[in-house]
Write an enzyme that holds these catalytic residues in place. Structure first.
Site, short mmCIF file in Angstrom:
data_model
loop_
_atom_site.label_atom_id
_atom_site.label_comp_id
_atom_site.label_asym_id
_atom_site.label_seq_id
_atom_site.Cartn_x
_atom_site.Cartn_y
_atom_site.Cartn_z
N ARG A 1 124.73 1.24 60.84
CA ARG A 1 124.18 0.89 59.73
C ARG A 1 123.01 1.73 59.68
O ARG A 1 122.11 1.68 58.61
CB ARG A 1 123.77 -0.59 59.56
CG ARG A 1 125.26 -1.27 59.33
CD ARG A 1 124.78 -2.81 59.40
NE ARG A 1 125.81 -3.60 59.52
CZ ARG A 1 126.68 -3.76 58.43
NH1 ARG A 1 126.68 -3.28 57.07
NH2 ARG A 1 127.81 -4.47 58.60
N LYS B 1 119.69 6.79 58.97
CA LYS B 1 119.29 8.40 59.52
C LYS B 1 120.46 8.90 60.22
O LYS B 1 120.92 10.09 60.13
CB LYS B 1 118.16 8.38 60.38
CG LYS B 1 116.92 7.96 59.56
CD LYS B 1 116.17 9.22 59.08
CE LYS B 1 115.06 9.02 58.18
NZ LYS B 1 114.51 10.07 57.58
N ASP C 1 126.48 6.11 70.67
CA ASP C 1 125.46 5.44 71.11
C ASP C 1 124.45 6.34 71.71
O ASP C 1 124.93 7.41 72.46
CB ASP C 1 126.07 4.33 72.29
CG ASP C 1 124.92 3.35 72.57
OD1 ASP C 1 124.37 2.77 71.67
OD2 ASP C 1 124.58 3.20 73.83
N PHE D 1 113.45 10.07 63.38
CA PHE D 1 113.29 8.68 63.57
C PHE D 1 112.98 8.25 65.17
O PHE D 1 113.01 9.08 65.82
CB PHE D 1 114.38 7.55 63.00
CG PHE D 1 115.82 7.93 63.78
CD1 PHE D 1 116.44 9.40 63.70
CD2 PHE D 1 116.30 7.18 64.78
CE1 PHE D 1 117.61 9.49 64.42
CE2 PHE D 1 117.53 7.53 65.62
CZ PHE D 1 117.94 8.56 65.30
N GLY D 2 113.01 7.16 65.75
CA GLY D 2 112.87 6.56 66.91
C GLY D 2 111.51 7.35 67.70
O GLY D 2 110.47 7.33 67.21
N TYR D 3 112.16 8.03 68.69
CA TYR D 3 111.33 8.45 69.73
C TYR D 3 110.96 10.12 69.12
O TYR D 3 110.21 10.82 70.06
CB TYR D 3 111.65 8.74 70.96
CG TYR D 3 111.89 7.15 71.73
CD1 TYR D 3 110.76 6.33 72.14
CD2 TYR D 3 113.12 6.48 71.56
CE1 TYR D 3 111.03 5.23 72.70
CE2 TYR D 3 113.34 5.34 71.76
CZ TYR D 3 112.31 4.26 72.48
OH TYR D 3 112.28 3.22 72.92
N ASP D 4 111.32 10.58 68.20
CA ASP D 4 111.43 12.03 67.83
C ASP D 4 109.77 12.37 67.69
O ASP D 4 109.50 13.51 68.14
CB ASP D 4 111.64 12.18 66.28
CG ASP D 4 113.13 12.20 66.41
OD1 ASP D 4 113.85 12.59 67.39
OD2 ASP D 4 113.96 12.35 65.16
N ARG E 1 122.82 14.41 69.51
CA ARG E 1 123.83 14.09 68.53
C ARG E 1 124.39 15.32 67.69
O ARG E 1 125.73 15.24 67.66
CB ARG E 1 122.96 13.18 67.40
CG ARG E 1 124.35 12.57 66.47
CD ARG E 1 123.71 11.24 65.71
NE ARG E 1 122.77 10.37 66.41
CZ ARG E 1 121.55 10.33 66.49
NH1 ARG E 1 120.60 11.03 65.97
NH2 ARG E 1 121.17 9.38 67.42
P1 IMP Z 1 121.58 3.10 69.21
O1 IMP Z 1 122.23 4.30 69.52
O2 IMP Z 1 121.62 2.78 67.61
O3 IMP Z 1 121.73 1.92 70.14
O4 IMP Z 1 120.05 3.39 69.18
C1 IMP Z 1 119.49 4.13 69.95
C2 IMP Z 1 117.78 4.29 69.85
O5 IMP Z 1 117.71 5.39 70.63
C3 IMP Z 1 117.40 4.61 68.73
O6 IMP Z 1 116.86 3.47 67.97
C4 IMP Z 1 116.08 5.26 68.93
O7 IMP Z 1 114.96 4.68 69.50
C5 IMP Z 1 116.50 6.25 70.12
N1 IMP Z 1 117.26 7.40 69.49
C6 IMP Z 1 118.61 7.78 69.59
N2 IMP Z 1 118.68 8.91 69.04
C7 IMP Z 1 117.48 9.45 68.56
C8 IMP Z 1 117.01 10.55 67.98
O8 IMP Z 1 117.72 11.40 67.62
N3 IMP Z 1 115.63 10.62 67.76
C9 IMP Z 1 114.86 9.97 68.20
N4 IMP Z 1 115.11 8.51 68.58
C10 IMP Z 1 116.42 8.39 68.94
#
Ligand code: IMP
Length: 197
Positions: free
Chosen positions: A8, A11, A69, A150-153, A179
């Protein structure tokens, strides 16, 4: 081929759509299948979680499903946050809180090497599943920089670059990202599958 994305995360959906553009696939998301069961990401590896998600969605929808994942492994933190990346600062934590916690944990850490890992599972049905991996090596910065992604980017500097993923355009990130690389592997495999149809 019709494929349901088992995520869901908007991004991630955007990234996957972008990278599979031009292929003979029609992408659906979980929004097209209300009632699809939520999968608990309780596996100890990225592969275990990705396969569990893809198989659950393929079983429910009756269509091939793609799940990813992913997460960040920091070597000085014994590969944390790893599979717990999304909830590093606690259940329901947002990106800002997770990044804050990471920077706090690494406050006095000099060795800042890290990598992003992505496992993509393609379940044609519950009996036929393939997993594809992608990695992106880099370093963790001292403070967040950039507004994209997003996330740790904002704290991840891919190896050989002096800007973070959050300071890069989507295109630049796709070429270097875990990815993007896992999806390239998937793309090669799908191209073979579509050729045989
Ligand atoms: P999941 O794969 O949905 O369990 O989430 C993995 C988590 O890893 C995300 O919520 C981010 O915190 C981090 N993450 C995964 N891929 C990326 C990315 O491309 N950039 C930044 N953070 C990432």
């Amino acid at each position: 081929m019709e494929i349901v994305l088992a995520t869901r995360n908007k991004k991630k959906i955007e990234e996957i759509k972008r990278i599979t553009e031009g292929m003979a696939v029609t992408i659906f998301t979980l929004d097209d299948f209300p009632g699809c069961p939520e999968v608990e990401e309780d596996g100890t590896t990225f592969e275990e979680n990705a396969i569990k998600k893809a198989v659950t969605v393929a079983e429910f929808t009756g269509k091939p499903s793609l799940a990813d994942d992913s997460g960040l492994e920091v070597y000085a933190l014994k590969r944390a946050p790893g599979t717990l990346s999304a909830r590093y600062a606690g259940e329901g934590a947002d990106d800002r809180k997770n990044v804050e916690k990471l920077l706090k944990e690494m406050h006095s850490v000099k060795e800042r090497k890290a990598r992003f890992v992505c496992c993509i599972a393609l379940a044609l049905n519950e009996y036929s599943v393939n997993a594809f991996f992608g990695y992106s090596d880099g370093d963790i910065g001292m403070e967040p920089r950039g507004l994209n992604g997003f996330g740790y980017d904002p704290v991840f500097y891919p190896a050989g670059y002096s800007k973070t993923f959050a300071e890069m355009s989507d295109k630049e990130k796709d070429l270097l990202s875990h990815r993007g690389r896992a999806l390239e592997e998937l793309k090669r495999n799908l191209a073979e599958k579509l050729k045989d149809r």
